[in-house]
Enzyme design. Structure first.
Site, PDB file in Angstrom:
ATOM      1  N   ASP A  50      -1.440   2.668   1.787  1.00  0.00           N
ATOM      2  CA  ASP A  50      -2.574   3.779   1.214  1.00  0.00           C
ATOM      3  C   ASP A  50      -3.563   3.368  -0.132  1.00  0.00           C
ATOM      4  O   ASP A  50      -4.069   4.091  -0.441  1.00  0.00           O
ATOM      5  CB  ASP A  50      -2.122   5.277   1.258  1.00  0.00           C
ATOM      6  CG  ASP A  50      -1.034   5.423   0.198  1.00  0.00           C
ATOM      7  OD1 ASP A  50      -0.578   4.286  -0.678  1.00  0.00           O
ATOM      8  OD2 ASP A  50      -0.499   6.543   0.129  1.00  0.00           O
ATOM      9  N   GLU A 184       8.728   0.996  -7.343  1.00  0.00           N
ATOM     10  CA  GLU A 184       7.749   1.011  -7.929  1.00  0.00           C
ATOM     11  C   GLU A 184       7.598   1.138  -9.624  1.00  0.00           C
ATOM     12  O   GLU A 184       8.258   2.406  -9.804  1.00  0.00           O
ATOM     13  CB  GLU A 184       6.494   1.610  -7.424  1.00  0.00           C
ATOM     14  CG  GLU A 184       5.089   1.639  -8.222  1.00  0.00           C
ATOM     15  CD  GLU A 184       4.119   1.938  -7.264  1.00  0.00           C
ATOM     16  OE1 GLU A 184       4.128   1.877  -6.102  1.00  0.00           O
ATOM     17  OE2 GLU A 184       2.965   1.939  -7.886  1.00  0.00           O
TER      18      GLU A 184
HETATM   19  O1  KIV Z   1      -0.013   1.475  -0.941  1.00  0.00           O
HETATM   20  C1  KIV Z   1       0.381   0.470  -1.323  1.00  0.00           C
HETATM   21  O2  KIV Z   1      -0.105  -0.437  -1.282  1.00  0.00           O
HETATM   22  C2  KIV Z   1       1.837   0.563  -2.031  1.00  0.00           C
HETATM   23  C3  KIV Z   1       2.075  -0.734  -2.351  1.00  0.00           C
HETATM   24  C4  KIV Z   1       1.741  -0.616  -3.917  1.00  0.00           C
HETATM   25  C5  KIV Z   1       3.900  -0.775  -2.515  1.00  0.00           C
HETATM   26  O3  KIV Z   1       2.421   1.410  -1.630  1.00  0.00           O
END
Ligand code: KIV
Length: 267
Positions: A50, A184
């Site tokens: 997202d 994260e």
């Molecule tokens: O939305 C995304 O790109 C993510 C990654 C940063 C893990 O959740």
């Protein structure tokens, strides 16, 4: 690069990689042309994140991304990839309301989008939802630590340091049946301890080298997105500069009457 007939990456391959100590790789992807290019590398998984709200749509965060947006981008990515595992992100409010709704929405990402697995944010609070989705045989990747859909509560994109809570969240996600979990923006030591203690692979972003794998937003890795420049990103290329130079040269050649040349003409 991989052979054109390389075997597709599966969810059990993630577990096998952890068991034999092979590090996993994942990058974000949102479109067909890029998906084809990435599928020809050895990357294990393409995440239709997202984060598309920021790098594709130009929003300051991911909160306004809809399920239809992710279904659309997942379909584009799925058409381009024959090998990499495709993981589709569940956007904000598509899984928090109740587990039935979460399952229906996860099902759309699989049936309409062509994803092989879904990812959702949250630890203990999301355990029952993960169980419900997994019980329908839809593989779930968890995501704990800095969860960007919680930025209003967290106050921004910050390193998360409540070690006990993050540990419990990661464990809850694994116990609920997730096949992997993204960690994260957490301290590297904590990520290493979680990785050693969980039976499922951990995929780090801003979580140090002790994880079972790594994920980055492709536009960050390629130097194509400057709105945010987190410390954990390594820019492996400067495609933004290359793109600007190429298009500038095209403009100059068109204006100078150099392009198109005779070799580009139909006779
Ligand atoms: O939305 C995304 O790109 C993510 C990654 C940063 C893990 O959740």
């Amino acid at each position: 690069m991989v052979a054109p007939d390389a075997k597709p990456v599966t969810v059990p391959d993630f577990q096998a990689a952890k068991s034999r100590g092979s590090r996993l790789t994942m990058v974000t992807c949102y479109d067909y042309a890029t998906s084809r290019l990435l599928d020809a590398t050895s990357v294990d998984a393409l995440l239709v994140g997202d984060s598309l709200g920021m790098v594709i749509q130009g929003h300051p965060n991911s909160l306004s991304v809809t399920l239809d947006d992710v279904v659309y981008h997942t379909r584009c990515v799925a058409r381009g990839a024959a090998r990499a595992l495709i993981v589709a992100d569940m956007p904000f409010l598509t899984y928090q309301i109740n587990a039935d709704e979460a399952l229906r929405h996860a099902g759309r990402l699989i049936q309409e989008g062509g994803a092989h697995a879904v990812k959702l944010e949250g630890g203990r609070r999301m355990a029952a939802t993960i169980e419900r989705i997994v019980a329908a045989d839809i593989p779930v990747m968890g995501h704990v630590g800095l969860t960007p859909q919680s930025i209003r509560r967290l106050g921004g994109f910050r390193v998360q340091r409540d070690e006990a809570a993050i540990f419990e969240d990661a464990r809850a996600v694994a116990d609920a049946g997730a096949f992997a979990v993204v960690l994260e923006c957490i301290p590297a030591g904590l990520a290493r301890r979680i990785t050693e203690s969980l039976p499922i692979p951990t995929i780090g972003i801003g979580a140090g080298a002790g994880c079972d794998g790594q994920v980055l937003v492709l536009h960050d890795l390629l130097g194509m997105f400057d709105d945010l420049q987190p410390r954990f990103v390594k820019r492996y290329a400067e495609l933004g500069q290359t793109l600007r130079a190429a298009v500038q040269q095209y403009c100059e050649e068109v204006r100078a009457g150099k392009f198109p040349g005779p070799e580009h003409e139909f006779r």
